[in-house]
Design a protein around this motif. Structure first.
Motif, short mmCIF file in Angstrom:
data_model
loop_
_atom_site.label_atom_id
_atom_site.label_comp_id
_atom_site.label_asym_id
_atom_site.label_seq_id
_atom_site.Cartn_x
_atom_site.Cartn_y
_atom_site.Cartn_z
N GLY A 100 62.29 28.60 3.61
CA GLY A 100 61.97 28.77 2.33
C GLY A 100 63.25 28.44 1.38
N GLU A 101 62.91 29.22 0.21
CA GLU A 101 64.00 28.84 -1.04
C GLU A 101 64.96 30.01 -0.48
N VAL A 102 64.61 31.18 0.03
CA VAL A 102 65.61 32.41 0.53
C VAL A 102 65.53 31.98 1.96
N ARG A 103 66.91 31.79 2.46
CA ARG A 103 67.35 31.65 3.74
C ARG A 103 68.00 32.89 4.17
N LEU A 104 67.41 33.31 5.50
CA LEU A 104 68.05 34.58 6.25
C LEU A 104 69.25 34.02 6.94
N ASN A 105 70.12 34.58 7.03
CA ASN A 105 71.53 34.18 7.75
C ASN A 105 71.71 35.19 8.85
N SER A 106 71.51 36.53 8.89
CA SER A 106 71.84 37.36 9.75
C SER A 106 70.80 38.63 9.41
N GLN A 107 70.89 39.61 10.45
CA GLN A 107 70.29 40.77 10.47
C GLN A 107 70.88 41.74 11.44
N ARG A 108 70.81 42.97 10.83
CA ARG A 108 71.69 44.25 11.64
C ARG A 108 70.61 45.48 11.60
N TRP A 109 70.37 46.05 12.77
CA TRP A 109 69.60 47.11 12.70
C TRP A 109 70.29 48.64 13.42
N HIS A 110 70.17 49.51 13.01
CA HIS A 110 70.83 50.77 13.16
C HIS A 110 69.50 51.98 13.27
N SER A 111 69.49 52.68 14.17
CA SER A 111 68.74 53.80 14.34
C SER A 111 69.45 55.24 14.44
N GLN A 112 69.11 56.09 13.89
CA GLN A 112 69.75 57.30 13.92
C GLN A 112 68.31 58.77 14.42
N TRP A 139 68.11 48.62 7.89
CA TRP A 139 67.80 47.31 8.49
C TRP A 139 68.77 46.49 7.29
N GLN A 140 69.78 45.90 7.88
CA GLN A 140 70.53 45.04 6.66
C GLN A 140 70.37 43.51 6.88
N LEU A 141 69.91 42.85 6.01
CA LEU A 141 69.81 41.63 5.96
C LEU A 141 70.56 40.76 5.27
N SER A 142 71.27 39.62 5.43
CA SER A 142 72.25 38.86 4.90
C SER A 142 71.36 37.43 4.58
N TYR A 143 71.52 37.03 3.48
CA TYR A 143 70.70 35.79 3.12
C TYR A 143 71.40 34.96 2.14
N VAL A 144 70.86 33.85 1.48
CA VAL A 144 71.48 33.04 0.56
C VAL A 144 70.26 32.45 -0.30
N GLY A 168 73.91 36.98 -0.39
CA GLY A 168 73.70 38.35 -0.77
C GLY A 168 73.38 39.11 0.32
N GLN A 169 73.06 40.43 0.30
CA GLN A 169 72.98 41.34 1.35
C GLN A 169 72.16 42.50 0.78
N VAL A 170 71.05 42.99 1.47
CA VAL A 170 70.18 43.92 1.20
C VAL A 170 70.04 44.89 2.52
N THR A 171 69.95 46.40 2.11
CA THR A 171 69.80 47.15 3.18
C THR A 171 68.54 47.95 2.94
N LEU A 172 67.42 47.65 3.80
CA LEU A 172 66.20 48.34 3.79
C LEU A 172 66.35 49.73 4.77
N LEU A 173 65.67 50.65 4.23
CA LEU A 173 65.70 52.02 5.06
C LEU A 173 64.34 52.39 5.48
N ILE A 174 64.35 52.58 6.55
CA ILE A 174 62.97 53.18 7.37
C ILE A 174 63.20 54.70 7.31
N PRO A 175 62.10 55.23 6.32
CA PRO A 175 62.28 56.96 6.17
C PRO A 175 62.32 57.60 7.51
#
Length: 730
Positions: free
Chosen positions: A199-211, A221-226, A262-269
């Motif tokens: 798509g117009e926004v492209r995902l480059n990488s993703q990182r997951w961490h649980s606590q 969940w951290q998503l890196s995109y362009v 860019g990079q966005v961090t999504l939080l799982i409550p």
């Protein structure tokens, strides 16, 4: 339905679901199949151009390593394929993906150079919006997998290819130190190739961490995109159970995607959720995590990943591992599935993992290499823990260029494999020169500080890239005792351990006669012992260690040698494993037998041969690795009639529950006659080691004996058992 039946049904369903290759992403176009292959070493760039005539070239399968398809070669070779492509109106562009190429790849699409990638295990991609055209297309790939031995006599101390055991190791064709040790090159496009709409926004990488906090879990969940421009919109997230019954969770939240990288961090409550557990502790609960960014009614970015909620901790002072806050003694093995990664398919990997779990193995050390993603997916689903090595084995160059390449590939490993809950730790280097004093006797140019700065820098990178897992700079030589094979005697495993981690121990054993006969290509003088061991040595047999150091009697022929090596491996494996388990947390917290399976037609340290037939050593490990083990054994199996026979009895409980009112039964058999019988009531504590009085601890008349220890619970149900055979001589 009985629990055992449920387990069988579950494993059968898992097996049926793993017969084919993993699915490619939705709407993707596979480029797998038969490509054209240049069997001669590439000398020019002409094949990169579409008009080049490759009709005289043979075909090769992609994915596939070239040596596994009869091309016994090395160096640089061309691959070419033609394919049709039609654009989809809803996609802004296309991404060309490679799952894995060994070792360096340069890629052209329709004569346009896309770029290159170096390293055998990493997936990589190119955005091909301008190079791809409707209709016919030509993809050309130049793959280079050279021989390191062309660099001089001490090449193996100064390697430049980060291939670990796939480039230089005792278990490779020809072994580690012979002139033939670089044969059967592992080069080729071993992984899948496909086109993926973007798509117009492209995902480059993703990182997951649980606590994990008490019984609550949360995630990040951290998503890196362009993105070509800034977008305002809404995030839609969902968390859906994959392998268990449960309710899906969904969330919506406003968001924005600024233009550029860019990079966005999504939080799982935080919530109370079923956790991912190793099978020994519970269910390996997995979730499908999905995120969509919606703007003006259109999905601009979509990502999904299979994850689990779990925590890992290692107390280096106590030598104690914990999963989700609960201690777990690691009973492990070293593993190389196949010399050629394209051959390590789901069926083979599943068969190996099932054999491991049947032998009570709860952790696998992927020894100095990385396997395809499908292995870790299976480990996630089966609840098998994984110790993951970076592919550094022994010595490497200390140039700035090599250090930079190692750092890049280390980051590639963590970024691509970090999300697997099964992976509990990273280790940067196996037996590096600065920790392997034995190398001074093999290399004239050995330097005791070689690769030390490399490994310390890699360790710091591991800590920075993944602070949520334990990491190690190296697997130390001191953690690889190798008593009874490279030094000392197998009874030395009975001495008090000095290391908290024992990451290698074992001995060789020949496969059974039919397998060995076929492996040696039906020798005319079978079963006579050879006058020349060179063919055996090519297949990893070590005559010096077998006959001189281990002291194994060859006997009159090959059949007796098979029996003698298998009995030796069986004895050593059981004695070492039980000795270390008796020292749980005093100081030992993890043990790894070497190794599980022979990954090519060889005769090495595997307790399972390359055709997946278990040897007696497998049964020995299976007995020694029972989570609840009434251990009864001795470092001797022959006694005099004039001395007492003191078999030490130790109850080892790796479970986290108490076993009150358990009954231990000790019996001593001479043939069909029971010559001693004792019973004792025990209160077995969780995660414990309980030493009891020796048995029978008195002189015996000459003959063959079998001592058996059996545990029953307070209702008379069988819990565990073990046995030990010995002889009393006149």
């Amino acid at each position: 339905m009985p629990y055992a039946t449920l387990c069988l049904l579950w494993m059968a369903a898992l097996l049926l679901g793993c017969q084919s290759s993993p699915r490619l992403p939705a709407e993707s176009q596979s480029l797998n199949g038969h490509w054209r292959f240049q069997p001669q070493v590439a000398v020019d760039a002409a094949p990169a151009q579409p008009e080049f005539d490759d009709s005289h070239w043979p075909e090769i399968r992609v994915p596939g390593n070239w040596s596994s398809q009869g091309f016994d070669t090395q160096g640089a070779h061309w691959y070419r394929t033609r394919f049709q492509w039609q654009p989809q109106s809803q996609s802004a562009g296309q991404r060309l993906w490679f799952e894995g190429v060994d070792y360096q790849a340069e890629i052209w699409l329709n004569g346009q150079y896309l770029g290159q990638h170096r390293g055998y295990f990493g997936a990589f991609y190119f955005d091909v919006d301008t190079e791809l055209k409707p209709g016919a297309n030509l993809l050309a790939v130049r793959v280079d997998s050279p021989l390191e031995s062309q660099q001089g006599d001490s090449w193996s101390l100064h390697k430049t290819l980060i291939k670990g055991v796939l480039g230089h190791h005792d278990t490779r064709a020809g072994g580690a130190w012979s002139d033939r040790g670089q044969e059967r090159n592992t080069g080729g496009i071993w992984g899948r190739v496909w086109l993926q709409p973007q798509g117009e926004v492209r995902l480059n990488s993703q990182r997951w961490h649980s606590q994990i906090d008490a019984d609550l879990s949360r995630g990040q969940w951290q998503l890196s995109y362009v993105s070509e421009q800034q977008h305002l919109g809404e995030w839609q997230l969902s968390l859906t159970p994959v392998n268990f019954q449960g309710q899906a969770e969904t969330w919506r939240q406003p968001g924005q995607l600024p233009a550029g990288d860019g990079q966005v961090t999504l939080l799982i409550p935080e919530a109370k959720r079923p956790l991912w557990w190793p099978r020994e502790r519970g269910a390996p609960n997995l979730y499908r995590l999905q995120a969509r960014f919606i703007s003006d009614g259109q999905t601009l970015l979509h990502s999904q990943q299979t994850v689990g909620f779990r925590s890992i901790d290692y107390d280096g002072q106590l030598g104690r591992w914990s999963v989700n806050g609960q201690p777990l003694f690691l009973r492990g093995t070293n593993y190389i599935a196949h010399q050629f990664l394209s051959q390590a398919n789901e069926s083979l990997l599943l068969q190996d993992l099932q054999l491991m779990q049947q032998a009570h193995i709860n952790v696998v050390r992927v020894h100095a290499h990385l396997l395809p993603q499908r292995f870790y997916d299976l480990a996630n689903r089966m609840g098998m823990l994984v110790w993951q090595d970076f592919p550094l084995q022994w010595g490497y160059q200390d140039s700035d260029a090599f250090h930079r390449d190692a750092q890049r590939q280390l980051a590639e490993m963590v970024n691509q494999f970090h999300h697997h809950p099964s992976i509990i730790t990273w280790s940067a280097h196996n037996e590096p020169p600065w920790d392997a004093d034995w190398m001074r006797y093999r290399y004239q140019d050995y330097h005791p500080k070689q690769n030390e700065q490399l490994d310390l820098a890699l360790y710091q990178s591991l800590r920075r890239l993944d602070p949520h897992r334990p990491s190690f700079a190296l697997s130390r030589t001191a953690e690889h005792p190798w008593y009874g094979w490279y030094s000392g005697h197998w009874t030395d495993y009975g001495a008090p351990a000095k290391e908290k981690l024992i990451t290698e121990f074992g001995a060789q054993a020949l496969p059974d006669a039919p397998v060995l006969y076929q492996l040696l290509k039906a020798p005319a003088d079978w079963p006579a012992l050879p006058d020349d061991w060179s063919q055996w040595q090519y297949h990893n047999f070590q005559p010096h260690e077998t006959f001189e150091l281990a002291g194994i009697d060859p006997g009159p022929n090959v059949l007796s040698l098979i029996d003698n090596t298998q009995r030796y491996q069986q004895t050593l494996t059981r004695f070492a494993a039980e000795s270390y388990r008796r020292q749980k947390y005093q100081p030992v917290g993890a043990i790894f037998q070497f190794m599980f399976v022979e990954h090519w037609p060889s005769m090495n340290w595997g307790i399972v041969d390359y055709r997946r037939n278990p040897k007696p050593g497998y049964q020995a490990l299976k007995q020694a690795y029972q989570p609840l083990l009434p251990s009864i054994m001795h470092h001797r199996d022959r006694f005099s009639r004039h001395e007492p026979v003191p078999l030490p009895v130790v109850i080892i409980n790796d479970h986290l529950y108490t076993l009150p009112g358990s009954q231990l039964t000790l019996t001593l058999h001479q043939g069909d006659v029971v010559v001693d019988h004792r019973q004792q009531q025990l209160h077995i504590q969780p995660d414990s080691v309980l030493a009891l009085a020796p048995f029978p601890n008195r002189p015996l008349t000459p003959g063959r004996y079998l001592a058996r220890a059996t545990l029953h619970d307070d209702h008379g149900r069988h819990l565990a058992s073990s046995q030990f055979t010995f002889e009393v001589q006149p």
